[in-house]
Design a protein around this motif. Structure first.
Motif, mmCIF file in Angstrom:
data_model
loop_
_atom_site.group_PDB
_atom_site.id
_atom_site.type_symbol
_atom_site.label_atom_id
_atom_site.label_comp_id
_atom_site.label_asym_id
_atom_site.label_seq_id
_atom_site.Cartn_x
_atom_site.Cartn_y
_atom_site.Cartn_z
ATOM 1 N N UNK A 44 13.720 10.465 9.409
ATOM 2 C CA UNK A 44 12.292 10.551 9.139
ATOM 3 C C UNK A 44 11.626 9.276 9.627
ATOM 4 N N UNK A 45 10.696 9.408 10.562
ATOM 5 C CA UNK A 45 10.099 8.256 11.230
ATOM 6 C C UNK A 45 8.624 8.137 10.851
ATOM 7 N N UNK A 46 8.208 6.915 10.546
ATOM 8 C CA UNK A 46 6.794 6.641 10.365
ATOM 9 C C UNK A 46 6.253 6.827 8.971
ATOM 10 N N UNK A 47 7.120 7.058 7.986
ATOM 11 C CA UNK A 47 6.617 7.339 6.639
ATOM 12 C C UNK A 47 6.446 6.081 5.790
ATOM 13 N N UNK A 48 7.318 5.105 5.960
ATOM 14 C CA UNK A 48 7.286 3.925 5.096
ATOM 15 C C UNK A 48 6.730 2.715 5.835
ATOM 16 N N UNK A 104 1.728 7.597 8.197
ATOM 17 C CA UNK A 104 2.196 6.483 7.391
ATOM 18 C C UNK A 104 1.803 6.701 5.935
ATOM 19 N N UNK A 105 2.783 6.892 5.083
ATOM 20 C CA UNK A 105 2.516 7.064 3.650
ATOM 21 C C UNK A 105 2.827 5.806 2.866
ATOM 22 N N UNK A 106 3.676 4.936 3.395
ATOM 23 C CA UNK A 106 4.039 3.708 2.697
ATOM 24 C C UNK A 106 5.162 3.866 1.705
ATOM 25 N N UNK A 107 5.681 5.065 1.535
ATOM 26 C CA UNK A 107 6.755 5.310 0.589
ATOM 27 C C UNK A 107 7.437 6.630 0.938
ATOM 28 N N UNK A 108 8.628 6.838 0.391
ATOM 29 C CA UNK A 108 9.367 8.054 0.721
ATOM 30 C C UNK A 108 8.997 9.228 -0.174
#
Length: 514
Positions: free
Chosen positions: A478-482, A499-503
């Motif tokens: 999973x790329x770009x979420x954190x 970009x969510x900043x967390x999983x």
């Protein structure tokens, strides 16, 4: 009293006479608030007089209020003083009197810094009935909202794995040179803390429709419903009891997932499929954590939950395995986990540790920030994530784009699809030691950050490398979420995700296996 009655009263035996006089004196005195205990009261059934003595203390004391039902217009008011000359503090008593204001969340408190001679707490009843609790504490408010949320491990079509907020953090002690010994591949959990160090956690769980709506921006519930333990215990239709005495549909135990600290974990069964659930956790009967939301999977979801593996302590999700043998057990743990899967994983960990220790760990330094122990911990986290893939479900794009993997609850957060990859039956790309799952399944890919963490923590000679987002990282991670994606660095591409900043978040959205 009439003269005749008085004469008869004085003729009573002296011991009985003293007892009656003493009882009358006690009735006229204030009740005493007990330190670090909660007292339940109802505004139209208060003691007479409705005042309570506060014991003297050399340290500051906090008096807290928690409403147990929705307050009415003319509800009770609460006053406190540390002036022993004021016997009945109230709105017109003057002097050093403080009113405890109850906020929108149904709680309020005041701290008395100087209480060497004791004090007095008083209630002005008002005209409407209201049940509430009063707490006296020498360590902050007895009634409060915890900053940490309950943690969702994962859900299946009829089960959920949930954790309390962490307590008693564990700081790993790194070995030192010359006896630089790292943990074995199959590590064991340290002894659990004793009862004196363990809070009593209670899980409150029910369908989301059973609870008042939560306003995250103001951290309150709708219609002035109190966000207090005593109020929330009365609204759900599924209360999963105390961690020390869970009901038949829940299993409770202590588990150390990571360095954040010990947690109580619950495995709850008997849930309905494709249903939104809300979870609160109550600590010691008065402190509230939550809400945390999740959604159960569809009826055809077949991956069982895996948890409590000492060699992979953070693994707490569904894994593509056949159902556990037998009918009494529905999840996998260390007692029944397939050795054909665990033995190779532990051997991989052992081989990596042997190679790592060829470096002069503790004597020489390959990094001013990382040690060999940090490297081993990061590698274990990554290895468990890729060797024990996490099952998920593809969101239903025909209903809402905010239905990733675990929940369709719309939190108003960024709409992001999870990193999922369909896996045909029998095609286990990462781990050929896994037995064939019972059907096609969807993998929730591990977060790329777990690979990057091991890359950063380990010495360069090991040759540990991670795929680059610009090329093929998204096919296996999973790329770009954190940590964001390359678009934030000036690139002209963007991996679908965002970009969510967390999983994962409190609303049940799980974007990658973190």
């Amino acid at each position: 009293m009439t003269p005749n009655f008085m004469s008869k009263f004085l003729l009573l035996p002296r011991p009985l006479l003293f007892l009656l006089i003493h009882a009358g004196t006690l009735n006229a005195q204030n009740q005493v608030l007990v330190l670090n205990q909660s007292l339940s009261l109802v505004s139209n059934n208060l003691p007479n007089p409705p005042t309570f003595s506060i014991p003297a203390s050399s340290t500051p004391l906090t008096i807290s209020i928690a409403f147990c039902e929705t307050p009415q217009q003319d509800g009770p008011r609460f006053f406190v003083t540390n002036d022993t000359g004021i016997g009945d503090p109230g709105p017109g008593s003057g002097g050093d009197v403080f009113e405890i204001t109850v906020g929108e969340n149904g709680m309020g408190n005041v701290t008395l810094d100087s209480i060497s001679n004791g004090g007095t707490f008083a209630v002005t009843a008002g005209t409407s009935q209201l049940s509430f609790e009063v707490g006296l504490s020498d360590s902050g408010p007895l009634h409060s909202q915890l900053t940490s949320l309950p943690l969702l491990g994962d859900s299946t079509n009829n089960q959920a794995l949930l954790f309390s907020p962490p307590f008693l953090p564990v700081n790993p002690s790194d070995p030192t040179y010359p006896n630089y010994t790292l943990p074995l591949g199959n590590i064991t959990q340290p002894p659990p803390p004793d009862s004196s160090q363990t809070p009593n956690f209670t899980l409150i769980l029910g369908p989301t429709t059973s609870f008042p709506t939560f306003d995250a921006s103001n951290n309150v519930l709708s219609n002035n419903f109190p966000m207090t333990a005593c109020a929330l215990r009365n609204v759900s239709n599924l209360v999963v009891g105390e961690s020390t005495n869970p009901p038949a549909n829940a299993q409770a135990s202590l588990w150390l997932r990571d360095s954040d600290g010990w947690r109580t974990q619950w495995i709850v069964s008997g849930l309905d499929s494709i249903t939104n659930y809300t979870a609160y956790v109550v600590q010691d009967g008065t402190k509230i954590a939550g809400p945390t939301y999740f959604r159960t999977k569809t009826a055809i979801f077949s991956c069982p939950l895996v948890h409590s593996l000492p060699f992979c302590p953070s693994t707490s999700y569904s894994v593509p395995l056949p159902p556990p043998p037998g009918t009494a057990v529905t999840t996998y743990d260390a007692s029944n986990f397939p050795s054909d899967v665990s033995d190779p994983l532990i051997q991989y960990m052992t081989n990596f540790t042997v190679t790592l220790l060829t470096f002069a760990c503790g004597r020489d330094w390959y990094s001013p920030l990382q040690t060999c122990a940090d490297c081993q911990r990061a590698y274990r986290t990554w290895l468990c994530a890729v060797q024990l893939p996490r099952c998920g479900e593809i969101p239903d794009t025909t209903t809402s784009a905010s239905t990733p993997q675990s929940s369709s609850i719309d939190s108003g957060a960024q709409v992001v699809f999870p990193a999922v990859l369909s896996q045909p039956k029998g095609d286990i790309a990462r781990n050929t030691n896994l037995p064939n799952a019972t059907g096609d399944w969807v993998e929730l890919l591990p977060c790329l950050e777990s690979c990057n963490a091991a890359d950063r923590a380990c010495p360069n000679f090991l040759g540990f490398m991670c795929p680059v987002p610009r090329f093929n990282a998204a096919s296996s991670y999973g790329v770009g979420f954190i940590d964001g994606d390359e678009k934030d660095k000036g690139s002209d591409w963007e991996q679908d995700g965002g970009m969510t900043g967390l999983s994962q978040d409190r609303w049940g959205h799980v974007w990658c296996n973190g």
